[in-house]
Scaffold this motif. Structure first.
Motif, mmCIF file in Angstrom:
data_model
loop_
_atom_site.group_PDB
_atom_site.id
_atom_site.type_symbol
_atom_site.label_atom_id
_atom_site.label_comp_id
_atom_site.label_asym_id
_atom_site.label_seq_id
_atom_site.Cartn_x
_atom_site.Cartn_y
_atom_site.Cartn_z
ATOM 1 N N UNK A 80 0.844 -1.202 0.000
ATOM 2 C CA UNK A 80 0.000 0.000 0.000
ATOM 3 C C UNK A 80 0.873 1.242 0.000
ATOM 4 N N UNK A 81 0.416 2.255 -0.720
ATOM 5 C CA UNK A 81 1.079 3.559 -0.740
ATOM 6 C C UNK A 81 0.064 4.612 -0.294
ATOM 7 N N UNK A 82 0.331 5.244 0.840
ATOM 8 C CA UNK A 82 -0.541 6.307 1.345
ATOM 9 C C UNK A 82 0.039 7.658 0.977
ATOM 10 N N UNK A 83 -0.730 8.448 0.239
ATOM 11 C CA UNK A 83 -0.252 9.753 -0.235
ATOM 12 C C UNK A 83 -1.017 10.856 0.477
ATOM 13 N N UNK A 84 -0.280 11.761 1.102
ATOM 14 C CA UNK A 84 -0.906 12.843 1.863
ATOM 15 C C UNK A 84 -1.493 13.891 0.932
ATOM 16 N N UNK A 126 -4.224 10.310 2.550
ATOM 17 C CA UNK A 126 -4.079 10.611 3.976
ATOM 18 C C UNK A 126 -4.431 12.086 4.135
ATOM 19 N N UNK A 127 -5.453 12.354 4.919
ATOM 20 C CA UNK A 127 -5.974 13.722 5.055
ATOM 21 C C UNK A 127 -5.994 14.067 6.544
ATOM 22 N N UNK A 128 -5.210 15.084 6.941
ATOM 23 C CA UNK A 128 -5.180 15.511 8.342
ATOM 24 C C UNK A 128 -6.187 16.631 8.557
ATOM 25 N N UNK A 129 -7.199 16.353 9.345
ATOM 26 C CA UNK A 129 -8.274 17.331 9.583
ATOM 27 C C UNK A 129 -7.780 18.467 10.477
ATOM 28 N N UNK A 130 -8.007 19.685 10.039
ATOM 29 C CA UNK A 130 -7.635 20.862 10.827
ATOM 30 C C UNK A 130 -8.526 22.024 10.403
ATOM 31 N N UNK A 131 -8.396 23.146 11.069
ATOM 32 C CA UNK A 131 -9.329 24.255 10.836
ATOM 33 C C UNK A 131 -9.146 24.907 9.461
ATOM 34 N N UNK A 132 -8.026 24.649 8.807
ATOM 35 C CA UNK A 132 -7.767 25.246 7.506
ATOM 36 C C UNK A 132 -8.354 24.438 6.343
ATOM 37 N N UNK A 133 -8.716 23.171 6.595
ATOM 38 C CA UNK A 133 -9.179 22.340 5.478
ATOM 39 C C UNK A 133 -10.478 21.583 5.740
ATOM 40 N N UNK A 134 -11.033 21.708 6.940
ATOM 41 C CA UNK A 134 -12.181 20.881 7.295
ATOM 42 C C UNK A 134 -13.386 21.140 6.384
ATOM 43 N N UNK A 169 -9.130 3.992 -0.986
ATOM 44 C CA UNK A 169 -8.899 4.070 0.460
ATOM 45 C C UNK A 169 -8.591 5.509 0.869
ATOM 46 N N UNK A 170 -9.076 5.894 2.064
ATOM 47 C CA UNK A 170 -8.704 7.192 2.616
ATOM 48 C C UNK A 170 -8.651 7.098 4.135
ATOM 49 N N UNK A 171 -7.607 7.683 4.698
ATOM 50 C CA UNK A 171 -7.447 7.768 6.150
ATOM 51 C C UNK A 171 -7.583 9.228 6.572
ATOM 52 N N UNK A 172 -8.503 9.489 7.482
ATOM 53 C CA UNK A 172 -8.677 10.828 8.029
ATOM 54 C C UNK A 172 -7.952 10.901 9.367
ATOM 55 N N UNK A 173 -6.894 11.697 9.414
ATOM 56 C CA UNK A 173 -6.093 11.842 10.628
ATOM 57 C C UNK A 173 -6.611 12.999 11.476
ATOM 58 N N UNK A 174 -6.692 12.770 12.782
ATOM 59 C CA UNK A 174 -6.926 13.858 13.714
ATOM 60 C C UNK A 174 -5.578 14.532 13.978
ATOM 61 N N UNK A 175 -5.589 15.839 14.093
ATOM 62 C CA UNK A 175 -4.338 16.576 14.301
ATOM 63 C C UNK A 175 -3.714 16.207 15.648
ATOM 64 N N UNK A 221 -12.490 1.753 1.463
ATOM 65 C CA UNK A 221 -11.915 1.514 2.787
ATOM 66 C C UNK A 221 -11.683 2.883 3.428
ATOM 67 N N UNK A 222 -12.385 3.165 4.508
ATOM 68 C CA UNK A 222 -12.320 4.486 5.130
ATOM 69 C C UNK A 222 -11.992 4.327 6.612
ATOM 70 N N UNK A 223 -10.929 4.995 7.022
ATOM 71 C CA UNK A 223 -10.439 4.892 8.394
ATOM 72 C C UNK A 223 -10.235 6.274 8.989
ATOM 73 N N UNK A 224 -10.251 6.339 10.311
ATOM 74 C CA UNK A 224 -9.778 7.533 11.009
ATOM 75 C C UNK A 224 -8.592 7.113 11.870
ATOM 76 N N UNK A 225 -7.762 8.083 12.200
ATOM 77 C CA UNK A 225 -6.497 7.780 12.862
ATOM 78 C C UNK A 225 -6.250 8.766 14.011
ATOM 79 N N UNK A 226 -5.739 8.234 15.115
ATOM 80 C CA UNK A 226 -5.266 9.024 16.254
ATOM 81 C C UNK A 226 -6.374 9.589 17.137
ATOM 82 N N UNK A 227 -7.553 8.954 17.138
ATOM 83 C CA UNK A 227 -8.585 9.369 18.096
ATOM 84 C C UNK A 227 -9.582 8.216 18.266
ATOM 85 N N UNK A 228 -9.409 7.435 19.329
ATOM 86 C CA UNK A 228 -10.260 6.262 19.529
ATOM 87 C C UNK A 228 -11.647 6.607 20.054
#
Length: 391
Positions: free
Chosen positions: A138-142, A180-188, A205-211, A250-257
């Protein structure tokens, strides 16, 4: 990682089988019985971009003292001895390192699954084919927004176009790739655009990262709790929409359980049977697994509980073996593997501690300066987590 689409039973992947394996429950030193942790390896700190939220503080320069090819190959052999299931090569920008394909090949020869976390700008057709031919899983591209937003984040004009080219080059030859998409106030506000993009480009596939408040990522850039809930609602709606269209992603979130608990509570209202199955998987997984099923190695061979805890040094692979470091009595490792007595504040009284495990420690460190404080980005209400009784 929280496999939202897996929990909702619209997709099943290798990663989901690791996260929710029946033998994952209660593990303290690996993903599941008889295996070591997933290794996130910042194989170099050098990067060709200067991203505003980079946790590694990477620059476009040469860093002295990085592991040599010979040293890195020896480390991979040690990972194989410990039955590490996955190596995620990250950076900096991993594709800058001249020997990266040699290292990936050694890991694959050992039967280790290899994935990449990259900004995608260097993936021309030749590199895409090399990745595919090697057997990269797998290759995850930000991609942190559409063209204007992404280029501003990466501080380089044309970064969006190059990343999209990298995605298309992978898709064209059947190399599995995702965002790979990091959610923040500039892009939400660009979530709808991102979902349109993955639909139009047929990205699987996409992974939504919490900052996380580490490196150049600051508290001031984070979104509010209400925005987080709205984002999760929107993501869940789109998982269901893709499923109904017969085009599951395939949709995931990361860094916030808290996300898994939020999904469970929402599903419980509409589909109690599915909610029960979600709860079962959550219990197997046990929540955040930094220092348990996740380990980070940096460019100098230092070992950390995860890639955002760079201030915590568990040992160095030039001085000790991976087995010695990972199975040591280091106080942070011991704390992470038995957190209930360490974490204080709101988390310590939460009724869902057993399926969240106190959430993400680096964010507590970044916000409070206290590694064992409650995670400030738990957006669940006191009533939802049982601190206030229902009226």
């Amino acid at each position: 990682m929280i496999g939202l689409s897996s929990l909702l039973e619209t997709t099943t992947t290798f990663g989901d089988r690791l996260r929710y394996s029946a033998t994952s429950k209660g593990q303290r030193t690996g993903t599941h019985a008889g295996h070591g942790p997933v290794i996130a390896w910042n194989i170099t700190k050098t990067c060709n971009l200067h991203c505003k939220h980079c946790y590694a503080n990477s620059e476009a320069k040469k860093y002295e003292g990085e592991l040599s090819t010979e040293e890195a190959l020896h480390v991979i052999d040690q990972f194989a001895e410990q039955k590490v299931p996955v190596i995620l090569f990250s950076g900096g920008e991993p594709l800058i390192r001249p020997d990266i394909f040699e290292l990936a090949e050694r890991a694959i020869e050992h039967g280790i699954r290899v994935t990449f976390s990259t900004n995608g700008t260097l993936i021309d057709k030749e590199k895409a084919k090399r990745l595919k031919d090697l057997g990269i899983s797998y290759v995850g591209i930000s991609l942190d927004g559409m063209k204007e937003t992404h280029d501003a984040f990466r501080q380089k004009e044309g970064a969006f176009d190059l990343a999209l080219r990298g995605i298309r080059n992978c898709l064209e030859i059947g190399q599995k790739v995702g965002l790979r998409f990091t959610m923040n106030k500039h892009n939400i506000d660009e979530l709808p655009d991102i979902f349109r993009l993955i639909e139009e480009e047929n990205i699987p596939r996409i992974c939504f990262y919490h900052l996380v408040y580490a490196g150049r990522g600051g508290v001031e850039d984070d979104i509010s709790h209400s925005q987080t809930r709205e984002a999760l609602d929107y993501i869940i709606e789109n998982i269901q929409r893709f499923h109904e269209l017969g085009q599951p992603r395939e949709i995931l979130t990361v860094d916030n359980h808290a996300d898994a608990i939020y999904l469970y509570l929402k599903t419980k209202e509409t589909n109690p049977e599915l909610a029960e199955r979600i709860w079962e998987k959550m219990q197997r997984n046990g929540g955040n697994r930094s220092g348990i099923a996740i380990c980070n190695v940096d460019n100098l061979g230092n070992v950390h509980p995860d890639q955002f805890s760079q201030q915590i040094h568990l040992g160095n692979l030039r001085e000790q073996t991976f087995e010695e470091i990972w199975n040591s009595e280091h106080p942070i490792l011991a704390g992470l593997r038995n957190r209930k007595d360490k974490i204080h504040g709101r988390c310590s009284s939460c009724q869902y501690f057993s399926v969240c495990n106190g959430n993400f420690r680096p964010r507590a460190q970044g916000f409070y300066g206290d590694y064992w404080a409650s995670d400030p980005q738990c957006y669940l209400t006191d009533q939802e987590i049982g601190l206030i009784q229902h009226v």
